[in-house]
Write a protein that holds these residues in place. Structure first.
Motif, PDB file in Angstrom:
ATOM      1  N   VAL A 152      -8.252   1.430  -3.262  1.00  0.00           N
ATOM      2  CA  VAL A 152      -8.141   2.531  -2.299  1.00  0.00           C
ATOM      3  C   VAL A 152      -7.496   3.743  -2.963  1.00  0.00           C
ATOM      4  CG1 VAL A 152      -7.027   3.291  -0.170  1.00  0.00           C
ATOM      5  CG2 VAL A 152      -8.110   1.038  -0.265  1.00  0.00           C
ATOM      6  N   GLY A 153      -6.449   3.491  -3.747  1.00  0.00           N
ATOM      7  CA  GLY A 153      -5.761   4.583  -4.426  1.00  0.00           C
ATOM      8  C   GLY A 153      -6.657   5.291  -5.424  1.00  0.00           C
ATOM      9  N   PRO A 209       0.800  -1.227   0.000  1.00  0.00           N
ATOM     10  CA  PRO A 209       0.000   0.000   0.000  1.00  0.00           C
ATOM     11  C   PRO A 209       0.830   1.273   0.000  1.00  0.00           C
ATOM     12  CG  PRO A 209      -0.967  -1.603   1.495  1.00  0.00           C
ATOM     13  CD  PRO A 209       0.357  -2.168   1.050  1.00  0.00           C
ATOM     14  N   ALA A 210       1.954   1.274   0.712  1.00  0.00           N
ATOM     15  CA  ALA A 210       2.775   2.485   0.761  1.00  0.00           C
ATOM     16  C   ALA A 210       3.313   2.841  -0.620  1.00  0.00           C
ATOM     17  CB  ALA A 210       3.928   2.302   1.741  1.00  0.00           C
ATOM     18  N   PHE A 211       3.678   1.826  -1.404  1.00  0.00           N
ATOM     19  CA  PHE A 211       4.163   2.081  -2.762  1.00  0.00           C
ATOM     20  C   PHE A 211       3.051   2.660  -3.620  1.00  0.00           C
ATOM     21  CE2 PHE A 211       4.549   0.549  -7.154  1.00  0.00           C
ATOM     22  CZ  PHE A 211       5.759   1.131  -7.512  1.00  0.00           C
ATOM     23  N   ASP A 212       1.857   2.089  -3.509  1.00  0.00           N
ATOM     24  CA  ASP A 212       0.726   2.581  -4.283  1.00  0.00           C
ATOM     25  C   ASP A 212       0.406   4.025  -3.901  1.00  0.00           C
ATOM     26  OD1 ASP A 212      -1.488   1.180  -6.151  1.00  0.00           O
ATOM     27  OD2 ASP A 212      -2.428   2.746  -4.936  1.00  0.00           O
ATOM     28  N   LEU A 213       0.464   4.310  -2.609  1.00  0.00           N
ATOM     29  CA  LEU A 213       0.197   5.670  -2.136  1.00  0.00           C
ATOM     30  C   LEU A 213       1.213   6.658  -2.704  1.00  0.00           C
ATOM     31  CD1 LEU A 213      -1.275   7.668  -0.203  1.00  0.00           C
ATOM     32  CD2 LEU A 213       0.372   6.984   1.551  1.00  0.00           C
ATOM     33  N   GLU A 214       2.483   6.294  -2.638  1.00  0.00           N
ATOM     34  CA  GLU A 214       3.536   7.208  -3.086  1.00  0.00           C
ATOM     35  C   GLU A 214       3.475   7.440  -4.589  1.00  0.00           C
ATOM     36  OE1 GLU A 214       6.595   9.732  -3.516  1.00  0.00           O
ATOM     37  OE2 GLU A 214       5.828   9.070  -1.555  1.00  0.00           O
ATOM     38  N   THR A 215       3.356   6.369  -5.358  1.00  0.00           N
ATOM     39  CA  THR A 215       3.444   6.513  -6.814  1.00  0.00           C
ATOM     40  C   THR A 215       2.149   7.004  -7.449  1.00  0.00           C
ATOM     41  OG1 THR A 215       2.900   4.166  -7.090  1.00  0.00           O
ATOM     42  CG2 THR A 215       5.232   4.759  -7.014  1.00  0.00           C
ATOM     43  N   ASN A 216       1.024   6.475  -7.005  1.00  0.00           N
ATOM     44  CA  ASN A 216      -0.241   6.806  -7.660  1.00  0.00           C
ATOM     45  C   ASN A 216      -0.951   8.001  -7.028  1.00  0.00           C
ATOM     46  OD1 ASN A 216      -0.038   4.708  -9.573  1.00  0.00           O
ATOM     47  ND2 ASN A 216      -0.781   3.238  -8.082  1.00  0.00           N
ATOM     48  N   VAL A 217      -1.119   7.967  -5.707  1.00  0.00           N
ATOM     49  CA  VAL A 217      -1.885   9.036  -5.063  1.00  0.00           C
ATOM     50  C   VAL A 217      -1.050  10.312  -4.936  1.00  0.00           C
ATOM     51  CG1 VAL A 217      -3.226   9.715  -3.042  1.00  0.00           C
ATOM     52  CG2 VAL A 217      -3.286   7.330  -3.840  1.00  0.00           C
ATOM     53  N   LEU A 218       0.104  10.228  -4.290  1.00  0.00           N
ATOM     54  CA  LEU A 218       0.934  11.418  -4.152  1.00  0.00           C
ATOM     55  C   LEU A 218       1.428  11.905  -5.513  1.00  0.00           C
ATOM     56  CD1 LEU A 218       3.036  10.657  -0.943  1.00  0.00           C
ATOM     57  CD2 LEU A 218       1.049  12.144  -1.188  1.00  0.00           C
ATOM     58  N   TYR A 245      -9.533  13.570  -4.024  1.00  0.00           N
ATOM     59  CA  TYR A 245      -8.648  14.724  -4.202  1.00  0.00           C
ATOM     60  C   TYR A 245      -9.052  15.546  -5.419  1.00  0.00           C
ATOM     61  CZ  TYR A 245      -5.440  13.616  -0.436  1.00  0.00           C
ATOM     62  OH  TYR A 245      -4.889  13.412   0.803  1.00  0.00           O
ATOM     63  N   LEU A 246      -9.543  14.912  -6.452  1.00  0.00           N
ATOM     64  CA  LEU A 246     -10.079  15.663  -7.579  1.00  0.00           C
ATOM     65  C   LEU A 246     -11.238  16.542  -7.127  1.00  0.00           C
ATOM     66  CD1 LEU A 246      -9.967  12.916 -10.350  1.00  0.00           C
ATOM     67  CD2 LEU A 246      -8.831  15.133 -10.488  1.00  0.00           C
ATOM     68  N   GLY A 247     -12.091  15.981  -6.269  1.00  0.00           N
ATOM     69  CA  GLY A 247     -13.178  16.773  -5.711  1.00  0.00           C
ATOM     70  C   GLY A 247     -12.673  17.947  -4.896  1.00  0.00           C
ATOM     71  N   LEU A 248     -11.605  17.731  -4.135  1.00  0.00           N
ATOM     72  CA  LEU A 248     -11.028  18.803  -3.332  1.00  0.00           C
ATOM     73  C   LEU A 248     -10.458  19.906  -4.223  1.00  0.00           C
ATOM     74  CD1 LEU A 248     -10.174  19.920  -0.571  1.00  0.00           C
ATOM     75  CD2 LEU A 248      -8.057  18.594  -0.791  1.00  0.00           C
ATOM     76  N   THR A 286      -0.201  11.714  -8.272  1.00  0.00           N
ATOM     77  CA  THR A 286      -1.316  12.435  -8.882  1.00  0.00           C
ATOM     78  C   THR A 286      -1.520  13.797  -8.243  1.00  0.00           C
ATOM     79  OG1 THR A 286      -2.445  10.402  -9.583  1.00  0.00           O
ATOM     80  CG2 THR A 286      -3.802  12.380  -9.317  1.00  0.00           C
ATOM     81  N   LEU A 287      -1.343  13.903  -6.928  1.00  0.00           N
ATOM     82  CA  LEU A 287      -1.472  15.211  -6.276  1.00  0.00           C
ATOM     83  C   LEU A 287      -0.456  16.206  -6.840  1.00  0.00           C
ATOM     84  CD1 LEU A 287      -2.114  14.319  -2.538  1.00  0.00           C
ATOM     85  CD2 LEU A 287      -3.662  15.469  -4.111  1.00  0.00           C
ATOM     86  N   ARG A 288       0.753  15.779  -7.005  1.00  0.00           N
ATOM     87  CA  ARG A 288       1.765  16.663  -7.596  1.00  0.00           C
ATOM     88  C   ARG A 288       1.375  17.027  -9.029  1.00  0.00           C
ATOM     89  NH1 ARG A 288       5.164  12.356  -5.322  1.00  0.00           N
ATOM     90  NH2 ARG A 288       5.870  13.015  -3.250  1.00  0.00           N
ATOM     91  N   PHE A 289       0.818  16.069  -9.728  1.00  0.00           N
ATOM     92  CA  PHE A 289       0.391  16.322 -11.095  1.00  0.00           C
ATOM     93  C   PHE A 289      -0.780  17.303 -11.139  1.00  0.00           C
ATOM     94  CE2 PHE A 289      -2.143  14.990 -14.855  1.00  0.00           C
ATOM     95  CZ  PHE A 289      -1.256  15.408 -15.829  1.00  0.00           C
ATOM     96  N   LEU A 290      -1.702  17.193 -10.196  1.00  0.00           N
ATOM     97  CA  LEU A 290      -2.831  18.128 -10.146  1.00  0.00           C
ATOM     98  C   LEU A 290      -2.354  19.554  -9.905  1.00  0.00           C
ATOM     99  CD1 LEU A 290      -5.586  16.147  -8.175  1.00  0.00           C
ATOM    100  CD2 LEU A 290      -5.327  16.437 -10.645  1.00  0.00           C
TER     101      LEU A 290
END
Length: 333
Positions: A154-155, A96-105, A162-165, A107-111
């Motif tokens: 989950v990711g 999960p930590a890898f998925d969070l770092e690569t996909n979620v975080l 986050y898109l909603g935010l 994407t946040l940087r990309f947004l």
């Protein structure tokens, strides 16, 4: 003309970026956007098959983790299609930590990059097969509870939130499409997803079919043409809804998929190797598609057997092994 663009909106002159433009969905989407008149830029490490990419598509090589490369790709774009993911639903030994770092975080940087570049809209490829988790009722609507049981799901759900935010904070427009199990030509057999492609490959080679669990899990299979068509409509959708399911609205067991593949390919009954079920697999997943069919002109056009047959033909041609005369031009009863 492919079904994906037969009755889709025109996008003449609109600058569109596809993140993950070299993958299964990305190539189909890039080609469809080009046919609809968009100015298309595709971003990724490399297209899986450069010959499949429409010559009008501008290719940008780069890594999602590289802010300079992504900033350059986003510059001047109006609509961004975010298809990238570094994991797949059935990955063994989930981290999960890898998925969070690569996909979620990631994407946040990309947004942040998209927001700074004044991108007008993001269309996100979410996962209708994983964000809901085990459901109580079927088909599953967008208002159903979300209890994903994989890091992948989950990711995807976190990115939707986050898109909603970002929409709330900055006015960044977005649509998240929760896609069912997509299949069709160009799908790779080398990745750990795509049961249709994997089974067709084994059937055409005369190999045993590999099935997780009892084969009675039920999935919603949607042809790639229909998925692409939904993305085209999402690019211009002006209604109030931000999340929509994209599927066929019907379910098939994996055993039924295997039966249909045997009939479509004309192979003798193949042996089936059943393996222990995977913890990330829900028993049933069928999506309610009434929202998107009500809000847009989109409808799933490809029937299961027609889509399966054309996919088998494409795979057989790639293997340089045409379908047998017994199977060519017919569908199973």
């Amino acid at each position: 003309m492919p079904i994906a663009t037969a009755d889709a909106p025109r996008l003449d002159g609109i600058r569109c970026l596809i993140m993950g433009g070299g993958g299964f969905l990305g190539v189909h989407l890039a080609n469809a956007l080009a046919r609809q008149g968009a100015v298309v830029r595709a971003f990724g490490r490399a297209p899986a098959d450069p010959l499949e990419l429409d010559g009008r598509v501008h290719w940008n090589s780069g890594r999602f983790e590289d802010p300079e490369a992504t900033t350059e790709a986003v510059r001047g774009q109006e609509i961004v299609f975010h298809l990238l993911s570094s994991s797949v639903p059935g990955s063994p030994g989930q981290i999960p930590a890898f998925d969070l770092e690569t996909n979620v975080l990631g994407t946040l940087r990309f947004l942040d990059i998209c927001n700074a570049a004044a991108v007008r809209r993001i269309v996100f490829a979410s996962s209708g097969g994983t964000v809901y988790g085990p459901a109580d009722t079927y088909p599953i609507s967008e208002t159903a509870p979300t209890h994903p049981i994989s890091a992948y799901g989950v990711g995807k759900l976190a990115i939707e939130k986050y898109l909603g935010l970002y929409h709330h904070l900055y006015g960044l427009e977005y649509i998240a499409l929760r896609i069912a199990n997509a299949y069709g030509p160009l799908q790779s057999i080398l990745k750990r997803q795509g049961v249709v492609a994997a089974m067709l490959d084994h059937a055409l080679a005369g190999k045993p079919l590999k099935i997780w669990g009892t084969g009675e899990v039920v999935r919603d299979f949607v042809h790639i043409d229909d998925v692409v068509s939904a993305f085209l409509w999402a690019a211009t959708y002006g209604g109030p809804h931000r999340v929509m399911n994209v599927g066929s609205g019907t379910g098939l067991s994996i055993n039924q998929v295997a039966n249909d593949i045997e009939a479509i390919t004309g192979t003798a009954k193949l042996s089936r190797n059943y393996h222990a079920g995977r913890t990330a697999d829900v028993p049933i997943n069928i999506l309610d598609i009434s929202l998107i069919t009500r809000e847009t002109p989109w409808r799933p056009r490809r029937t299961w057997l027609d889509g399966l047959h054309t996919t088998a033909q494409w795979m057989a041609a790639k293997r340089r092994a045409p379908l047998s005369d017994h199977a060519r031009g017919r569908s199973p009863a």
